[in-house]
Design a protein around this motif. Structure first.
Motif, PDB file in Angstrom:
ATOM      1  N   ILE A  59      18.876  -3.853 -28.714  1.00  0.00           N
ATOM      2  CA  ILE A  59      17.774  -3.173 -28.019  1.00  0.00           C
ATOM      3  C   ILE A  59      16.164  -4.241 -28.370  1.00  0.00           C
ATOM      4  N   ASP A  60      16.048  -4.423 -29.234  1.00  0.00           N
ATOM      5  CA  ASP A  60      14.930  -5.155 -30.028  1.00  0.00           C
ATOM      6  C   ASP A  60      14.259  -6.486 -29.684  1.00  0.00           C
ATOM      7  N   ARG A  63      12.683  -5.057 -26.032  1.00  0.00           N
ATOM      8  CA  ARG A  63      11.744  -4.417 -25.860  1.00  0.00           C
ATOM      9  C   ARG A  63      11.263  -5.879 -26.313  1.00  0.00           C
ATOM     10  N   SER A  92      18.211   8.960 -29.975  1.00  0.00           N
ATOM     11  CA  SER A  92      16.953   7.670 -30.406  1.00  0.00           C
ATOM     12  C   SER A  92      16.016   7.545 -29.013  1.00  0.00           C
ATOM     13  N   VAL A  94      13.377   9.290 -28.336  1.00  0.00           N
ATOM     14  CA  VAL A  94      12.182   9.645 -29.286  1.00  0.00           C
ATOM     15  C   VAL A  94      11.479   8.281 -29.728  1.00  0.00           C
ATOM     16  N   PRO A  95      12.521   7.771 -30.934  1.00  0.00           N
ATOM     17  CA  PRO A  95      12.004   6.188 -31.531  1.00  0.00           C
ATOM     18  C   PRO A  95      11.590   4.899 -30.514  1.00  0.00           C
ATOM     19  N   LEU A  96      12.772   5.505 -29.151  1.00  0.00           N
ATOM     20  CA  LEU A  96      12.214   4.117 -28.238  1.00  0.00           C
ATOM     21  C   LEU A  96      11.268   4.453 -27.772  1.00  0.00           C
ATOM     22  N   ILE A  98       8.513   5.557 -28.150  1.00  0.00           N
ATOM     23  CA  ILE A  98       7.184   5.351 -29.364  1.00  0.00           C
ATOM     24  C   ILE A  98       7.983   3.358 -29.362  1.00  0.00           C
ATOM     25  N   GLY A  99       8.174   2.690 -29.243  1.00  0.00           N
ATOM     26  CA  GLY A  99       8.880   1.752 -29.607  1.00  0.00           C
ATOM     27  C   GLY A  99       8.309   0.651 -28.661  1.00  0.00           C
ATOM     28  N   PHE A 100       8.212   1.637 -27.275  1.00  0.00           N
ATOM     29  CA  PHE A 100       7.962   0.798 -26.118  1.00  0.00           C
ATOM     30  C   PHE A 100       7.041   0.953 -25.944  1.00  0.00           C
ATOM     31  N   LYS A 102       4.012   0.785 -27.940  1.00  0.00           N
ATOM     32  CA  LYS A 102       3.904   0.387 -29.119  1.00  0.00           C
ATOM     33  C   LYS A 102       3.493  -1.234 -28.828  1.00  0.00           C
ATOM     34  N   TRP A 167      -0.958  11.074 -30.727  1.00  0.00           N
ATOM     35  CA  TRP A 167      -0.828  10.383 -32.249  1.00  0.00           C
ATOM     36  C   TRP A 167      -0.140   9.513 -31.097  1.00  0.00           C
ATOM     37  N   GLU A 178       5.261  -8.046 -29.039  1.00  0.00           N
ATOM     38  CA  GLU A 178       6.067  -8.362 -29.544  1.00  0.00           C
ATOM     39  C   GLU A 178       5.745  -9.173 -29.974  1.00  0.00           C
ATOM     40  N   LYS A 295       8.027  16.297 -28.602  1.00  0.00           N
ATOM     41  CA  LYS A 295       7.183  15.346 -29.737  1.00  0.00           C
ATOM     42  C   LYS A 295       6.199  14.602 -29.352  1.00  0.00           C
TER      43      LYS A 295
END
Lengths: 324, 77
Positions: A59-60, A63, A92, A94-96, A98-100, A102, A167, A178, A295
């Protein structure tokens, strides 16, 4: 492909246990053993194969790729396809998300990933092959990816950035490209034990759902007469697909639990497109998912997201009924 | 003393990870504390995409899967 298993189970249920093949119990038990073993074999095989693909496209890396490349619309297809090959866990999402964001990946592309991820994954595919065959599986996977692509594109055009929570908007303003992903230097053979462990972990995790799903399916298979549902949900009823989807959206189950039941519904006379649309609504959208997304986005945005995806699921339901 | 942080928004897998981390600390006898991080803003500071994740002394060691007790114990030593 599974004739040997059919014979083995028939020997066990009819000859060894001594149940008659024409009785409800005989049919239900045969269905349960046959389907459980077949599905578990396929599940492990496909999870393992997907695990190998995933070892090379973690996944990293996805991204990093989406963050650094502008593909003139191709990024929607890529994100949706990646969503399909990445193992899905609703915790996962939500973290996904946000990570995207970001990484500067546009909202629509992020949505494309988010829509396809629960719809098409190794568990869904394995069970689909076992229950409806290769052709139906291929059509399902392709339409799932298409649905994510189109859905993501449409959502991207709606310019919903102001509807994100404050936020997240802050994260978005600080978005940056990235860094290039650095691959771990491992040979194919060095990766295999890890992939096998992961695959076994996934199979073990869904095992209870699969068995409960198949048990319910087996009971329905043995005790509900063929064509039973046709009386209520016929192919000619134009409202059947939207109704099935609206019913399915609030419900939550993973593909493992819902597919054995879908299979029996189809055998007993529900059109396959209607059944698949119902399943997509159950696995793709749910109340727990909405609570998690709260969230990062406003209710209005969640409603637009769910509405758009549900609309496209209904469309694919009609399409499946025509082509399958 | 070492600090293990388990990042996750409270799903079943995250709870298993916390249990495994606590067990690993007990078994290895290493002086370490296990902290559970459930706040999403706090979690995102570690730049991870999948949960649960395990952070040992501010370094992300595991992400997106549940590590075994032995695996965590080996990390602690």
């Amino acid at each position: 492909m599974f004739n040997w298993l059919d014979a083995l189970v028939a020997w066990l249920v009819y000859d060894t246990i001594g149940l008659d093949a024409t009785t409800h119990w005989g049919q239900a038990l045969h269905f349960f053993f046959y389907d459980s073993v077949k599905i578990l074999l396929l599940l492990f095989l496909i999870t393992f194969l997907m695990g190998i693909v995933n070892a090379y496209f973690p996944i990293d890396r996805i991204r990093s790729f989406l963050s650094r490349n502008k593909l003139y619309g191709g990024e929607y297809v890529m994100a949706s396809t990646f969503g399909a090959i990445t193992p899905f866990c609703s915790c996962s999402s939500v973290p996904l998300f946000i990570g995207f964001v970001k990484g500067g990946i546009p909202l629509g592309v992020t949505f494309a990933f988010l829509i396809t991820s629960p719809l098409v994954n190794e568990v869904a595919l394995a069970m689909f092959v076992g229950m409806f065959g290769l052709k139906a599986t291929l059509i399902y996977a392709v339409s799932g990816i298409l649905l994510g692509t189109v859905g993501g594109y449409v959502l991207g055009r709606l310019k919903m950035e102001p509807l994100l929570t404050d936020w997240v908007q802050g994260v978005m303003r600080q978005a940056h490209m990235e860094e290039a992903y650095e691959e771990e230097k491992l040979t194919f053979l060095q990766r295999l034990p890890g992939v096998g462990r992961e695959a076994w972990g996934i199979v073990k995790g869904v095992l209870p759902y699969v068995l409960i799903g198949i048990a319910i399916g087996a009971a329905m298979h043995g005790f509900i007469p063929t064509g039973f549902f046709e009386k209520y949900i016929s192919k000619d009823n134009p409202l059947a697909v939207p109704l099935a989807v609206i019913l399915g959206v609030p419900m939550y189950s993973n593909a493992a639990g819902v597919l054995p039941i879908i299979q029996v519904l189809v055998q007993k006379g529900i059109p396959i497109g209607t059944a698949i649309a119902f399943m997509m609504a159950v696995v793709g959208l749910s109340i727990p998912e909405a609570m998690l997304l709260k969230k990062v986005m406003s209710w209005k945005m969640i409603a637009i997201f769910f509405g758009t995806v549900a609309f496209f699921i209904i469309l694919s339901g009609y399409l499946f009924n025509i082509i399958l | 003393m070492k600090t293990i942080k388990v990042l996750g928004t409270g799903c079943a897998k995250c709870k298993t990870t916390i249990a495994h981390a606590e067990e690993a600390v007990k078994q290895s006898g290493v002086d370490a504390q296990v902290i559970k991080v459930e706040d999403i803003q706090e979690i995102m500071k570690y730049n991870i995409l999948t949960t649960p994740a395990l952070v040992l002394d501010e370094v992300v060691m595991i992400k997106g899967r549940v590590p075994s007790v032995e695996e965590i114990a080996a990390m602690l030593r």
